[in-house]
Design a protein around this motif. Structure first.
Motif, PDB file in Angstrom:
ATOM      1  N   LEU A  65       0.828  -1.195   0.000  1.00 53.37           N
ATOM      2  CA  LEU A  65       0.000   0.000   0.000  1.00 53.37           C
ATOM      3  C   LEU A  65       0.869   1.253   0.000  1.00 53.37           C
ATOM      4  O   LEU A  65       1.882   1.300   0.690  1.00 53.37           O
ATOM      5  N   ALA A  66       0.456   2.250  -0.755  1.00 57.76           N
ATOM      6  CA  ALA A  66       1.104   3.558  -0.712  1.00 57.76           C
ATOM      7  C   ALA A  66       0.391   4.385   0.354  1.00 57.76           C
ATOM      8  O   ALA A  66      -0.840   4.431   0.389  1.00 57.76           O
ATOM      9  N   LEU A  67       1.170   5.007   1.234  1.00 58.50           N
ATOM     10  CA  LEU A  67       0.605   5.794   2.327  1.00 58.50           C
ATOM     11  C   LEU A  67       1.209   7.183   2.353  1.00 58.50           C
ATOM     12  O   LEU A  67       2.390   7.347   2.046  1.00 58.50           O
ATOM     13  N   PRO A  68       0.428   8.161   2.753  1.00 61.83           N
ATOM     14  CA  PRO A  68       1.004   9.493   2.924  1.00 61.83           C
ATOM     15  C   PRO A  68       1.902   9.495   4.162  1.00 61.83           C
ATOM     16  O   PRO A  68       1.646   8.746   5.111  1.00 61.83           O
ATOM     17  N   PRO A  69       2.935  10.303   4.178  1.00 61.87           N
ATOM     18  CA  PRO A  69       3.804  10.363   5.358  1.00 61.87           C
ATOM     19  C   PRO A  69       3.021  10.827   6.587  1.00 61.87           C
ATOM     20  O   PRO A  69       2.038  11.563   6.472  1.00 61.87           O
ATOM     21  N   GLY A  70       3.447  10.375   7.739  1.00 59.43           N
ATOM     22  CA  GLY A  70       2.799  10.768   8.990  1.00 59.43           C
ATOM     23  C   GLY A  70       2.502   9.571   9.861  1.00 59.43           C
ATOM     24  O   GLY A  70       3.020   8.474   9.660  1.00 59.43           O
ATOM     25  N   ARG A  71       1.622   9.759  10.810  1.00 57.26           N
ATOM     26  CA  ARG A  71       1.242   8.695  11.739  1.00 57.26           C
ATOM     27  C   ARG A  71       0.128   7.863  11.115  1.00 57.26           C
ATOM     28  O   ARG A  71      -0.877   8.403  10.649  1.00 57.26           O
ATOM     29  N   VAL A  72       0.295   6.544  11.133  1.00 52.82           N
ATOM     30  CA  VAL A  72      -0.647   5.635  10.477  1.00 52.82           C
ATOM     31  C   VAL A  72      -1.155   4.618  11.497  1.00 52.82           C
ATOM     32  O   VAL A  72      -0.385   4.064  12.272  1.00 52.82           O
TER      33      VAL A  72
END
Length: 141
Positions: A65-72
């Motif tokens: 999965l591609a995720l935006p940077p930050g807390r996930v």
């Protein structure tokens, strides 16, 4: 010195004159699940990323999965689990993160546990797995 700093700041401002946000490269998350002796008879469990459904994960499968940077926030959701704990990870742009999931069965309960795994171990375990098919309805817009 002042003209140089002024010119540098004007150049940065002019490069983004339309106020468009600077695009950052997404982080990559590889969530996987090895074969399990007791794995719900091969049942695929739905998972969410930041409270949004993103797909299902079966034994001996992985998803990328591609995720935006930050807390996930990662979590599995199922009526079968009696105590499912979310996993929080902080991701940085352009980095790849590996998370291993496993069903932990107790006498009267079961829960999906997840843990970050180092890249070398994950790549070794992923060699024996296949990608999980994600239906178009489960993919983000």
């Amino acid at each position: 010195m002042r003209p140089f700093v002024f010119a540098l700041l004007m150049g940065l401002w002019a490069g983004n004159v339309h106020g468009q946000p600077i695009q950052t490269e997404p982080a990559q998350l590889i969530l996987y699940r090895e074969k399990e002796f007791i794995s719900g008879l091969g049942k695929a469990y739905p998972f969410k990323v930041n409270d949004q459904k993103r797909g299902k994960l079966s034994p001996n499968r992985y998803v990328q999965l591609a995720l935006p940077p930050g807390r996930v926030k990662l979590e599995f959701s199922s009526d079968y689990f009696s105590d499912s704990q979310p996993l929080w990870i902080r991701v940085q742009a352009g980095q790849t993160y590996y998370v291993k999931a496993a069903v932990e069965v107790d006498f009267m309960s079961a829960q999906m546990i997840m843990a970050p795994v180092d890249a070398q171990q994950a790549r070794e375990e992923l060699r024996r797995m296949k990608p999980e098919a994600i239906s178009p309805s489960e993919q983000p817009d």
